[in-house]
Design an enzyme around this catalytic site. Sequence first.
Site, PDB file in Angstrom:
ATOM      1  N   ASN A 165     -18.219 -52.777  16.681  1.00  0.00           N
ATOM      2  CA  ASN A 165     -17.705 -51.439  16.383  1.00  0.00           C
ATOM      3  C   ASN A 165     -16.184 -51.514  16.376  1.00  0.00           C
ATOM      4  OD1 ASN A 165     -16.919 -48.751  16.314  1.00  0.00           O
ATOM      5  ND2 ASN A 165     -18.589 -48.070  17.632  1.00  0.00           N
ATOM      6  N   ASP A 166     -15.619 -51.710  15.174  1.00  0.00           N
ATOM      7  CA  ASP A 166     -14.172 -51.862  15.054  1.00  0.00           C
ATOM      8  C   ASP A 166     -13.415 -50.640  15.548  1.00  0.00           C
ATOM      9  OD1 ASP A 166     -14.005 -54.439  13.972  1.00  0.00           O
ATOM     10  OD2 ASP A 166     -14.530 -53.704  11.989  1.00  0.00           O
ATOM     11  N   CYS A 167     -14.105 -49.533  15.705  1.00  0.00           N
ATOM     12  CA  CYS A 167     -13.438 -48.282  16.085  1.00  0.00           C
ATOM     13  C   CYS A 167     -13.515 -47.990  17.573  1.00  0.00           C
ATOM     14  CB  CYS A 167     -14.033 -47.112  15.298  1.00  0.00           C
ATOM     15  SG  CYS A 167     -13.806 -47.285  13.521  1.00  0.00           S
ATOM     16  N   GLN A 226      -6.477 -51.001  15.442  1.00  0.00           N
ATOM     17  CA  GLN A 226      -6.853 -52.354  15.841  1.00  0.00           C
ATOM     18  C   GLN A 226      -5.650 -53.266  16.061  1.00  0.00           C
ATOM     19  OE1 GLN A 226      -8.776 -50.979  12.943  1.00  0.00           O
ATOM     20  NE2 GLN A 226      -9.987 -50.149  14.618  1.00  0.00           N
TER      21      GLN A 226
END
Length: 811
Positions: A482-484, A499
């Site tokens: 989950n890049d968020c 990020q």
Amino acid sequence: MKFGYFDDVRREYVITRPDTPYPWINYLGSEDFFSLISNTSGGYCFYKDARMLRLTRYRYNNVPTDAGGRYFYINDQGTVWNPGWAPTKTPLDSYGCRHGLGYSIFGSSKNGLRATQTVFVPIGADCEVTRLTMKNTSAEPKSFQVFSFVEFCLWNAYDDMTNFQRNFNIGEVEVDGRAIYHKSEYRERRNHYAVFGVNTAIDGFDTDRESFLGAYNGFDRPDAVLEGKPRNSVASGWAPVGSHCVRMTLAPGEEKSLIYVLGYCENPEDQKWESPNVVNKAPAKKLLSAFSTDAQVDSALSRIKEYWDGLLSNFRLDSRDEKLNRMVNIWNQYQCMVTFNMSRSASYFESGIGRGMGFRDSAQDLLGFVHLIPSRARTRILDIAATQMEDGSAYHQYQPLTKRGNHEVGSGFNDDSLWLIFGVIAYLKETGDWPVLQEQVPFNNAEGTEVPLLEHLKRSFDHVLNNLGPHGLPLIGRADWNDCLNLNCFSKTPGESFQTCANFESGIAESVFIAGLFVSVGPAYAEILRRSGCAGEAERALREVRNMTDAILRDGWDGEWFLRAYDAFGDKVGSRECDEGKLFIEPQGFCVMAGVGVKEGLAQRALDSVHRHLDTEFGLVLNWPSYTSYRLNLGEISSYPPGYKENGGIFCHNNPWVSIAETVLGRGDLAFSVYKKTCPAYTEQISEVHRTEPYVYAQMIAGRDAPRHGEAKNSWLTGTAAWSFYNVSQFILGIRPQFDGLEIDPCIPEDFGSFTVERKFRGSTYRIEIDNTAGKSKGVKSMTLDGEPVRGNVLSVCGDGQKHVVRVCMG
């Protein structure tokens, strides 16, 4: 509401009205040259890299939408229209767009003229071919003009859309007969150019955009077309375009075809010129001559059909569910190929200028692709591994043209390294290609650092163990899958990347999801080590898997479900103690897939919680409840409005994880129910709600907290494609490659009925007939291979190039 229908015999989706909710696109090309084409003939094309070698322009988020494409204007005695409806949007007497596998066909008519526009990228050629067939269906002779049109991009798509002070001065073209050559920057650092030619004599041309359109006109009202007068303009310093004017006269019932080729050409540095400042046209002339006749075009189209016949014969389902058959046999595998080629770089939603190829993305895409062309999967694995650092971390993205890591994003996503192991496991189980482990692969693409691929896997595994937090769980870094969820990236500055602002490495923030992924890949990784003569390493790996499992059960269980994480302050994320974001989907799916908590009964409690709190009519939402305020300690996830993307959206990518997890528990009805809710063929009837293409998966569907619950976005380029095929083929239908054979282990609804799968595997073809007259969800009672009983449910590798019949009785 439907905007078309599936033609399963021709393997096409037929769009019957042009005003689809979004542009519904298709991908052309499967090697180096690619085109995106919408149902109104919009889109663009590029060679290898959508940012650096873009041939034509496309305007994202423009008004009107879907602006720019390969347009053909027909001026029939003052009535101007397009076969693809746009951009003139003249009301047509008939319209149809057939998106097929590697080609699209537009068929429209107006005032007794029928136009059929067939577009494709030939196999083995770096070009897009369009055949425009005009037929006079009236009782009188018809005289009219056809104007082609493309707008050239100045190669670097990002620079093209930003650096106007330079770009309004560099446009250069040559016109040679019926071919237009776009040669901007060719005099200096480039040795490539674009060519746009037609196979007949022309009655004029244009290469300057303003001359063709008029200074204040859009694509819908080009002066040259409306007046029926090509300007014969030659672009110099301004925006270059390509347009041919052809005058045609057809007798009643007569038809003629025009063949257009838009191609990419390169010359060796010492062979750039025919004469001073005159491009060496030899490669272009060879390209144009290869597709100058109808017979050549028909042959090229036949090759594309044969190509896909071959690929799709590797896995074919025959069940009583028509929608499932079309997704498994055609569209899901087709999307897996496209996603493998594009990663997340170039679609209607992705502009092709930023992301390149994702490390994690590309590794996961192998799951749905490896059975199609294993040799390309092998190459991709080596490319991915070469972007790894010596400590086992990796660049999060790399550029497809250079194969170099993307420095703008860098590394620090701590799940990345494990996905390399995941992808290699899938490849080895499909192919049995154990020598790949000894391939010499560098770190960070640095010459002199080469080590065997197996060593890269060891560094990946140990990177997790070298980065454990206070609870013995993996540190999350900037983010995990989950890049968020940015637990170490505290951003208060508008426009700053959540990020890359990594401004607080706590050494505390941990991910239960990464822990589940670690446990999932661990046993197969240990088996790879054992078979590679590393018995001691294998035992250590299994010991670490047991330790991680204990850590999850000890500090990753929240009472009714698995925690999501611990933040930079050691506080729980995804816990009943939280006011919002109490439950997250990711660890529930992956921990149960890994077998964590199954024997303790915790896995079933976790999945029951998923269905109780996350389920909606359109799929499982990612987290519950959605965040209603920005949480600095969580990052981008809480920046989205409730119900969108990672904040309570239906993130289709991880719905298959829960479906697979249900097969671990043997709950076939629930596994298939989860599968169907995000499967596009099952949502075709609500296309006005869903909005994206009903033949491919979307990344995200708006969740129940969103005003437009059920609206999909980010179609085509999503890990959902690979995971959905992996889920349905290997876990629901249960045809699962293993290191030593093909395991047969279906997990289906009790009323699913019997079905047959034809599967090519390591040189043989298996016709697998599943008899489920007993109405069971899971369990193989008996199995035969060519009439001979098989002990257990794993077929050994025949490898004889023959076809074998497998009969399986569930019970």
